[in-house]
Design an enzyme around this catalytic site. Structure first.
Site, PDB file in Angstrom:
ATOM      1  N   LYS A 209       0.591  -1.172   0.086  1.00 52.32           N
ATOM      2  CA  LYS A 209       0.270   0.043  -0.097  1.00 52.32           C
ATOM      3  C   LYS A 209       0.555   1.130  -0.363  1.00 52.32           C
ATOM      4  CE  LYS A 209      -4.210  -1.876  -0.080  1.00 52.32           C
ATOM      5  NZ  LYS A 209      -5.179  -1.735  -0.556  1.00 52.32           N
ATOM      6  N   ASP A 237      -0.383  -0.322  -4.292  1.00 52.04           N
ATOM      7  CA  ASP A 237      -1.795  -0.049  -4.281  1.00 52.04           C
ATOM      8  C   ASP A 237      -2.264   1.729  -3.903  1.00 52.04           C
ATOM      9  OD1 ASP A 237      -4.422   0.395  -4.402  1.00 52.04           O
ATOM     10  OD2 ASP A 237      -4.973  -1.532  -3.996  1.00 52.04           O
ATOM     11  N   GLU A 263      -1.363   0.591  -8.448  1.00 51.54           N
ATOM     12  CA  GLU A 263      -3.443   0.517  -8.528  1.00 51.54           C
ATOM     13  C   GLU A 263      -4.356   1.301  -8.390  1.00 51.54           C
ATOM     14  OE1 GLU A 263      -4.004  -3.699  -6.680  1.00 51.54           O
ATOM     15  OE2 GLU A 263      -5.562  -2.439  -5.685  1.00 51.54           O
ATOM     16  N   GLU A 292     -11.957  -2.101  -8.401  1.00 52.72           N
ATOM     17  CA  GLU A 292     -12.825  -2.904  -7.239  1.00 52.72           C
ATOM     18  C   GLU A 292     -13.313  -2.064  -6.952  1.00 52.72           C
ATOM     19  OE1 GLU A 292      -8.390  -2.553  -4.641  1.00 52.72           O
ATOM     20  OE2 GLU A 292      -9.736  -2.174  -3.043  1.00 52.72           O
ATOM     21  N   ASP A 315     -14.060  -7.166  -8.797  1.00 54.02           N
ATOM     22  CA  ASP A 315     -14.817  -7.940  -8.247  1.00 54.02           C
ATOM     23  C   ASP A 315     -15.985  -8.038  -7.892  1.00 54.02           C
ATOM     24  OD1 ASP A 315     -14.152  -5.992  -5.140  1.00 54.02           O
ATOM     25  OD2 ASP A 315     -15.638  -6.790  -5.313  1.00 54.02           O
ATOM     26  N   HIS A 342      -9.587  -8.050  -8.146  1.00 59.01           N
ATOM     27  CA  HIS A 342      -9.207  -7.683  -6.675  1.00 59.01           C
ATOM     28  C   HIS A 342     -10.083  -9.189  -5.742  1.00 59.01           C
ATOM     29  CE1 HIS A 342     -11.407  -5.458  -2.926  1.00 59.01           C
ATOM     30  NE2 HIS A 342      -9.867  -5.749  -1.986  1.00 59.01           N
TER      31      HIS A 342
HETATM   32  C1  LIG Z   1      -9.052  -0.797   2.672  1.00 53.49           C
HETATM   33  C2  LIG Z   1      -9.500  -2.105   1.949  1.00 53.49           C
HETATM   34  O1  LIG Z   1      -8.579  -2.991   2.588  1.00 53.49           O
HETATM   35  C3  LIG Z   1      -9.070  -2.116   0.854  1.00 53.49           C
HETATM   36  O2  LIG Z   1      -7.273  -1.677   0.784  1.00 53.49           O
HETATM   37  C4  LIG Z   1      -8.231  -2.928   0.086  1.00 53.49           C
HETATM   38  C5  LIG Z   1      -7.300  -3.299  -1.276  1.00 53.49           C
HETATM   39  O3  LIG Z   1      -7.597  -1.975  -2.522  1.00 53.49           O
HETATM   40  C6  LIG Z   1      -7.089  -4.572  -2.265  1.00 53.49           C
HETATM   41  O4  LIG Z   1      -7.157  -5.966  -1.780  1.00 53.49           O
HETATM   42  O5  LIG Z   1      -6.248  -3.867  -3.013  1.00 53.49           O
HETATM   43 MG    MG Z   2      -6.803  -2.600  -4.017  1.00 47.17          MG
END
Ligand SMILES: C[C@H](O)[C@@H](O)CC(=O)C(=O)O
Ligand code: MG
Length: 430
Positions: A209, A237, A263, A292, A315, A342
Site C-alpha cells: 500500500k 496500491d 492500482e 475494485e 470484483d 480484486h
Molecule cells: C480497505 C481495503 O482493505 C482495501 O485497501 C483493499 C484493497 O485495495 C486491495 O485489496 O487491493
Molecule cells: Mg486495491
C-alpha cells in the site's frame, strides 16, 4: 435440476473488528472493519438447500446495504428458481432496473452492492442444487445459456451476444499474489516478519500500500524490494489517493522499485485521468490496474476503450454478481487486457476464485500477466474456505459459490448484538 420457489430471504449485518489490528488499512481507508451484508435465500423444495450471498463493506454503512437488500427482496420472493435462471438476463434487469430503486443507482453504489449480494446468493443456490462449484457450473454451461445470463445493454458497441459465443476452454490452478504483508496499518517490523513468512510459504508476488506519505513509501518499498530481491513481482496500491499529476509525479519516484502496476492511482470514476496516468507511466514499465471500485460494466467498457488500464480488476461483490462479471471478462478478452481480480475483504477470495478459474478455462486460456489477489484474513469464518497451495488458488470442489459463512461466526459478529460487538461497543463509546 433447479427446483423450488424462493420462500424466504434474510439479510444480516456481519462485521469483523479488523481495524483493531490495522488489517486492511490503506491510504484512504485507514480503519476498515471488514464486513458483509450476508443474504440467505431459502426455497420450498424438500432438499432444504439454502443459497448464501455476500457483498463486502468496511463496517459503518453495512446497515444501509441491508436496507437496500430488503428493498429488493420483493423481486426475489415467490419466484421459481427455474424461472429465474431460465431468464437470468431478465431477472438481472428486473433487479437493476426497478423503476423506482434505479434512481438511487443506477447499477452503482449501495443498491448495486445489494444486487450483488442477492444475485450471489442465487448463484450459490443454483450451483448447490446442481451439485457443482460455480466455476464448474459455468464451464459446463452451454454457451448460449451462459450469454443469456448477461445483460448486454450499454455495451453492444464493443461486445454483442454473437461475439461472446466464440470463446474456448482449458484447465488448471490459478496463480495468486499476496497483499497481507504490507497494509499501511502495519509497522516496519510487522512488514518484515510477514514478508519473511510469505517468502518461506512460497509467495513470489507482493502488493504494498502506498500514497499517504512519499518518504514512508520509499522506506517501505525499499524494505520489501530488499527482502524479495529484484526478480519477484511487486505491485503498488494507492486506493484513489492522488490527483492525476500527483499520481504521475509520485509514481515516477517509486519507479525505481520496479512495480508491475500502480492500482487505483486516482478517482475510480476518472476514466480519462487513468488514461493520462497510463500514458505517462507505461514508458516507465508501470501498468495501471483498477476496478475494485468500478461501478459497473459501462465504466469498464470505457476504461478499455480509452486504453486507461493494463490490468483489469473485477470484483465479485461490487458488480452485479456473476452475470455482470461475465460481460466484463468477455470485454477484457476482446481488448486483450489481462484480468487480475480484486480479492481479500471478507469472502472476496472465496467468490472471485470461481470467476477467475472460469476465465482461464473458458475465456482467456492464458496465464500470461495474470494473477489473482489473495489476502489472508477471515477465511476461518467460511464453511468452504479457499485453498492456497504453492501460492496458487486450488479450484474449489464443494458445490456452490463458497459464500456460506459458519453460523456461529455470523451470530458472534452480527452487528450490534453479536457477542464480539457487545464487548467492543461499550469500550469504543468511552
Ligand atoms: C480497505 C481495503 O482493505 C482495501 O485497501 C483493499 C484493497 O485495495 C486491495 O485489496 O487491493
Ligand atoms: Mg486495491
Amino acid at each position: 435440476m433447479v427446483r423450488g420457489r424462493i420462500s424466504r430471504l434474510s439479510v444480516r449485518d456481519v462485521r469483523f473488528p479488523t481495524s483493531l489490528g490495522g488489517h486492511g488499512a490503506d491510504a484512504m481507508h485507514t480503519d476498515p472493519d471488514y464486513s458483509a451484508a450476508y443474504v440467505v435465500i431459502e426455497t420450498d423444495a424438500e432438499d432444504g438447500i439454502k443459497g448464501c450471498g455476500i457483498t463486502f463493506t468496511l463496517g459503518k454503512g453495512t446497515e444501509v446495504v441491508v436496507c437496500a437488500v430488503n428493498a429488493l427482496a420483493h423481486h426475489v420472493l415467490n419466484k421459481d428458481l427455474k424461472d429465474i435462471v431460465g431468464d437470468f438476463r431478465g431477472f438481472y434487469r428486473q433487479l437493476t432496473s426497478d423503476g423506482q430503486l434505479r434512481w438511487i443507482g443506477p447499477e452503482k453504489g449501495v443498491v448495486h452492492l445489494a444486487t450483488a449480494a442477492v444475485l450471489n446468493a442465487v448463484w450459490d443456490l443454483w450451483a448447490k442444487q446442481e451439485g457443482k462449484p460455480v466455476w464448474k457450473l459455468l464451464v459446463d454451461m452451454d454457451p448460449r445459456m451462459l450469454v443469456s445470463c448477461i445483460d448486454f445493454r450499454y455495451i453492444t458497441d464493443v461486445l454483442t451476444e454473437e461475439d461472446a459465443l466464440e470463446k474456448q476452454m482449458l484447465a488448471q490452478g490459478y496463480p495468486a499474489y499476496t497483499t497481507s504483508c504490507a497494509w499501511l496499518g502495519y509497522s516496519d517490523d510487522t512488514l518484515k516478519q510477514l514478508c519473511a513468512q510469505a517468502l518461506k510459504d512460497g509467495w513470489t508476488r507482493f502488493k504494498v500500500k502506498v500514497g499517504a506519505d512519499l518518504q514512508d513509501d520509499m522506506r517501505r518499498c525499499q524494505i520489501i524490494r530488499d527482502m524479495i530481491g529484484p526478480e519477484k513481482t511487486l505491485m503498488m496500491d494507492a486506493n484513489q489517493r492522488w490527483d492525476v499529476p500527483e499520481a504521475v509525479e509520485w509514481m515516477s519516484k517509486l519507479a525505481k522499485f520496479k512495480p508491475l502496476w500502480i492500482e487505483e492511482p486516482t478517482s475510480p470514476d476518472d476514466i480519462l485521468g487513468h488514461a493520462t496516468i497510463s500514458k505517462a507511466l507505461v514508458p516507465l514499465g508501470i501498468g495501471i490496474a483498477t476496478g475494485e471500485q468500478c461501478h459497473n460494466r459501462v465504466i469498464f467498457k470505457q476504461l478499455l476503450q480509452a486504453k486507461a488500464l493494463q490490468f483489469l480488476q473485477i470484483d465479485s461483490c461490487r458488480l452485479g454478481s456473476v452475470n455482470e462479471n461475465l460481460s466484463v471478462l468477455l470485454m477484457a478478452k476482446k481488448f486483450e487486457i489481462p484480468v487480475c481480480p480484486h480479492a481479500g475483504g471478507v469472502g472476496l477470495c472465496e467468490l472471485v476464485q470461481h470467476l477467475i478459474i472460469f476465465d482461464y478455462i473458458s475465456v482467456s486460456a492464458s496465464l500470461e500477466n495474470r494473477v489473482c489477489e489473495y489476502v489472508d484474513h477471515l477465511h476461518e469464518h467460511f464453511k468452504y474456505p479457499v485453498m492456497i497451495q504453492r501460492a496458487s488458488y486450488m479450484p474449489p470442489k464443494d458445490p456452490g459459490y463458497s459464500t456460506e459463512m459458519k453460523e456461529e461466526s455470523v451470530k458472534k459478529h452480527q452487528y450490534p448484538d453479536g457477542e464480539v460487538w457487545k464487548k467492543l461497543l461499550p469500550a469504543q463509546e468511552n
